[in-house]
Design an enzyme around this catalytic site. Structure first.
Site, PDB file in Angstrom:
ATOM      1  N   GLY A   1       1.097  21.615  45.645  1.00 35.18           N
ATOM      2  CA  GLY A   1       0.525  21.447  44.309  1.00 35.18           C
ATOM      3  C   GLY A   1       0.159  20.031  43.931  1.00 35.18           C
TER       4      GLY A   1
ATOM      5  CE1 TYR B   1       3.608  16.339  66.496  1.00 36.95           C
ATOM      6  CE2 TYR B   1       5.858  16.754  65.815  1.00 36.95           C
ATOM      7  CZ  TYR B   1       4.608  17.209  66.115  1.00 36.95           C
ATOM      8  OH  TYR B   1       4.346  18.564  66.031  1.00 36.95           O
TER       9      TYR B   1
END
Length: 351
Positions: free
Chosen positions: A230, A72
């Site tokens: 969302g 990462y």
């Protein structure tokens, strides 16, 4: 919309619920924190001071299970900086990292050979600036090295006190069984969310096998790589250097179709005056005390939103309604491109 949040006067004293991490395992916070997005894959990383502030906030919310990996980008180095600034907090963190992806001359490959596992673990210890790693995963396993050989190397690291617990990621049910015959496997990490219920299927059988063997399930990408949050409503909302832009599930064709499940869960969440993210994390926690979701975010408000999920109670009716929505949804697009999908639920070579 008002979020279901408990802002405590002494946030640093907050303690998230814990559960045993596998059979007879240590108590670990039920919600962890996935650090991947802080350093790579989801667009350019923020400046160090902002990322360190994110880690401060995660700690203050009571999350003590932190998950990173050697591939990462600078994630392990960032953690080293945080531990240097907060040496008294190192012992309070259940720190997980992963090895297995290697890069040679810009080419990526998977290597779960004993030699590479030992070498990569030593490098992670150095980069993290710690004396031990609480949980070391084989991030992926190659199809050449028998899992028994990989486990022997991890067992040696454990005996040396360099790691305390052993994990595997994206292995098959049979590979997990074989691994457990060598040494205790404390956790298996796998994608698990309303979009990815593969581990529950009879064909994969990983959840059933893990429970039979007393192995914890660490659920990565529990919020569908942010889709369930969302804020992302189309492929065009993603920057060109965000790897999700090239994920089958996030393609221009599939994204609008997958929003149907997002909108259904959002509708259920609104009835409880919570967010879809909170609903999803609460639902995953309700699937069993052996499920440990590790949501990741680079947003301070999202941190509080996510960890408040542990305080939300779902009724049996609500849990069943969410289950029905997930099982009836048609998920469009695989969770990875084909080149990466072939390295999931892997069977290793027979010893």
């Amino acid at each position: 919309m008002q979020l279901a949040q408990n802002t405590l006067a002494n946030a640093s004293d907050r303690q998230l619920p814990t559960a045993p991490f596998g059979h007879n395992g240590p108590l670990v916070t039920r919600l962890g924190y996935g650090l991947m997005g802080l350093s790579c894959f989801y667009g350019p990383p923020k400046p160090d001071h902002e990322r360190l502030a994110i880690l401060d906030a995660v700690f203050e919310q009571g999350c003590r299970f932190w998950d990173t990996a050697d591939c990462y980008a600078d994630s392990e180095d960032l953690l080293a900086k945080w531990f240097a600034l907060n040496p008294e907090k190192r012992s309070k963190i259940f720190l997980a990292t992963k090895v297995g992806f290697r890069f040679d001359n810009g080419e990526m490959s998977i290597d779960s050979s004993p030699e590479y596992v030992m070498k990569a673990a030593e490098k992670s210890l150095s980069r993290l600036g710690v004396e031990y790693i609480d949980l070391l995963y084989a991030h992926r396993v190659d199809k050449v090295t028998p899992i028994e050989k990989t486990m022997e190397a991890m067992t040696q690291l454990k005996k040396q006190g360099k790691i305390r617990h052993i994990g595997l990621s994206e292995v098959s049910s049979e590979t997990l069984r074989r691994a457990c015959k060598v040494e205790k496997v404390d956790a298996v990490q796998v994608e698990y969310s309303p979009f990815s219920l593969d581990i529950e299927s009879e064909q994969i059988g990983l959840l059933k096998t893990a429970r039979e063997l007393g192995v914890a399930i660490v659920a990565y990408a529990p919020l569908g790589r942010g889709m369930l949050g969302g804020n992302i409503r189309s492929n065009s909302d993603l920057s060109d250097d965000d790897t999700r832009k090239y994920s089958p599930r996030f393609s221009e064709e599939n994204f609008p179709k997958n929003l149907k499940l997002v909108d259904t869960l959002t509708s259920i969440a609104e009835k409880k005056n919570i967010t879809a993210s909170q609903l999803t994390l609460s639902w995953l926690l309700a699937q069993g005390d052996d499920i440990f979701p590790i949501p990741g975010t680079t947003s301070l408000p999202r941190i509080q939103e996510n960890y408040t999920s542990s305080t939300i109670h779902l009724t049996n009716k609500e849990t069943a309604e969410i289950r029905k929505a997930c099982e009836e949804a048609i998920v469009h697009g695989a969770r990875y491109p084909d080149d990466f999908l072939k390295d999931t639920f892997v069977d290793t070579a027979v010893l």
